[in-house]
Design an enzyme around this catalytic site. Structure first.
Site, PDB file in Angstrom:
ATOM      1  N   SER A  89      71.855 -49.219  56.142  1.00 48.17           N
ATOM      2  CA  SER A  89      72.992 -48.946  57.022  1.00 48.17           C
ATOM      3  C   SER A  89      73.710 -50.252  57.315  1.00 48.17           C
ATOM      4  O   SER A  89      73.103 -51.326  57.303  1.00 48.17           O
ATOM      5  CB  SER A  89      72.509 -48.319  58.332  1.00 48.17           C
ATOM      6  N   TYR A 121      66.946 -49.523  65.614  1.00 48.55           N
ATOM      7  CA  TYR A 121      67.453 -48.923  64.378  1.00 48.55           C
ATOM      8  C   TYR A 121      67.968 -49.989  63.413  1.00 48.55           C
ATOM      9  O   TYR A 121      67.632 -49.973  62.225  1.00 48.55           O
ATOM     10  CB  TYR A 121      68.555 -47.921  64.703  1.00 48.55           C
ATOM     11  N   LYS A 146      66.529 -51.013  59.492  1.00 50.02           N
ATOM     12  CA  LYS A 146      67.330 -51.038  58.264  1.00 50.02           C
ATOM     13  C   LYS A 146      67.361 -52.439  57.654  1.00 50.02           C
ATOM     14  O   LYS A 146      67.397 -52.591  56.422  1.00 50.02           O
ATOM     15  CB  LYS A 146      68.739 -50.528  58.554  1.00 50.02           C
TER      16      LYS A 146
END
Length: 302
Positions: free
Chosen positions: A173, A186, A190
Site C-alpha cells: 500500500s 497498518y 505494509k
C-alpha cells in the site's frame, strides 16, 4: 494447449476454442483474500488468461460469494477453481490452504503438484492515533498482514517451480511510504511486506520472481469504511495524483459527484488486478524485488 491434467474444465468444443493459447494456460495460482474486492478482481483477470485458481477466504459470510465466483469463473473460462476457507491470522491457516490445494490439484497418478503464482492479497486495517494503539490490535494486523504471507510461502515452498518461472505478488500500500495519520500499525505492516519482498526476491531467485504493488485508495469496502477525517487527510495526495483526476462521462457518476470533496477518484479494482496480472506474466521475468506503483501516481517510484 498446455493445461495440466485436472486443471481444465472446458465443457464444449466451442469453449475450448475460445480459451486456446492464453498466456497463463496450465498455471495454478493461489490468491488469498480472493472472495471479494481486489482479490476477486485478480481472480477474474488471471482466470481470463487461463490460470486455474485456489481462492482463500476467511469468514463464514464469504463462503457463498466465493463459491459463486468460483462457479462463474469455471464455466466462463474452462478452468478449475477451488475455494478454501483458511484464516491467514491463524498459524495453521496458510498450511491448510496449501494442503487443500495439493489434495485437489495433484496429478492422480504421478502425484505431481506445482504452484506457479501466489498473490498475497489478504489483509486487514484499522486506523487509530498513536495514543489509542493497543497490543491486541498490533498483533492482529501484524499476524494477518505480515506473518500470514510468511507462513503461506513456507507451506508453498516445496511446490514452487525450480526454473524461475514462478510469480509471487504481494499487495502492499502507499501507506508504507506516505505516512498517513492513524496508520502506525497498518503502514508498518505494509512496509514490512515490502522489505520481505526484497529478501524473498534473493532467497527465491531460482524459483520465482517476487514483487509488490502499492495501491492507494481503491473502490472497495475497506476504503468505503474509512472515516471522513481520514479521507480529508488524504485528499491532497489524491489531488496530486495525475490518474486520479475524475473524468466526467467516463468515470462512474458517484465518483464524479464526490470528486470535489474527495480530491479525485479511487482506483477501480480491475485496474489493480491488471498490474498484478502483468507481474504474473512470462514477460515480467526480468523484474524482481520491486515495488511496482499501482496508485494512479499518488506515489511515484524513486
Amino acid at each position: 494447449m498446455s493445461f495440466r491434467p485436472g486443471y481444465q474444465r472446458a465443457s464444449s468444443t466451442n469453449l475450448k476454442a475460445a480459451v486456446a493459447e492464453r498466456p497463463l494456460d496450465g498455471k495454478l495460482a493461489v490468491i488469498t483474500g480472493g472472495s471479494r474486492g481486489i482479490g476477486a478482481a485478480i481472480a477474474r483477470n488471471l482466470a481470463s488468461k487461463g490460470a486455474s485458481l485456489i481462492l482463500g477466504y476467511t469468514s463464514d459470510s464469504s463462503a457463498e460469494p466465493t463459491a459463486k465466483l468460483a462457479s462463474s469463473l469455471e464455466s466462463s473460462h474452462g478452468i478449475s477453481v477451488l475455494a478454501v476457507q483458511a484464516d491467514m491470522g491463524n498459524s495453521n491457516g496458510p498450511a491448510h490452504l496449501i494442503s487443500s490445494a495439493k489434495n485437489h490439484f495433484s496429478h492422480p497418478r504421478s502425484g505431481k503438484f506445482q504452484i506457479d503464482i501466489i498473490v498475497n492479497n489478504a489483509g486487514v486495517a484499522m486506523n487509530m492515533p498513536l495514543e489509542e494503539i493497543k497490543a491486541d490490535e498490533f498483533h492482529r494486523q501484524y499476524t494477518i498482514n505480515v506473518l500470514g504471507p510468511i507462513l503461506l510461502l513456507q507451506a508453498a515452498l516445496p511446490y514452487l517451480p525450480t526454473d524461475r518461472s514462478g510469480r509471487i505478488v504481494n499487495l502492499s500500500s502507499v501507506s508504507a511510504s506516505l505516512g498517513f495519520v492513524g496508520q502506525t500499525i497498518y503502514g508498518g505492516t505494509k512496509a514490512a511486506l515490502e522489505a520481505m519482498t526484497r529478501t524473498w526476491a534473493r532467497e527465491l531467485a531460482e524459483r520465482a520472481t517476487v514483487n509488490s504493488i502499492n495501491p492507494g485508495p481503491v473502490a472497495t469496502d475497506m476504503y468505503g469504511g474509512t472515516s471522513l477525517e481520514f479521507q480529508n487527510h488524504i485528499k491532497p495526495f489524491m489531488q496530486n495524483a495525475p490518474l486520479e483526476r475524475v473524468r466526467p462521462g467516463i468515470d462512474e457518476d458517484r465518483f464524479v459527484r464526490d470528486a470535489e470533496r474527495a480530491g479525485g477518484r479511487p482506483a477501480y479494482d480491475y485496474e489493480i488486478a491488471g498490474v498484478v496480472a502483468m507481474l504474473c506474466s512470462e514477460d515480467s521475468g526480468w523484474c524482481t524485488g520491486s515495488v511496482v506503483c499501482a496508485n494512479g501516481g499518488m506515489r511515484f517510484s524513486p
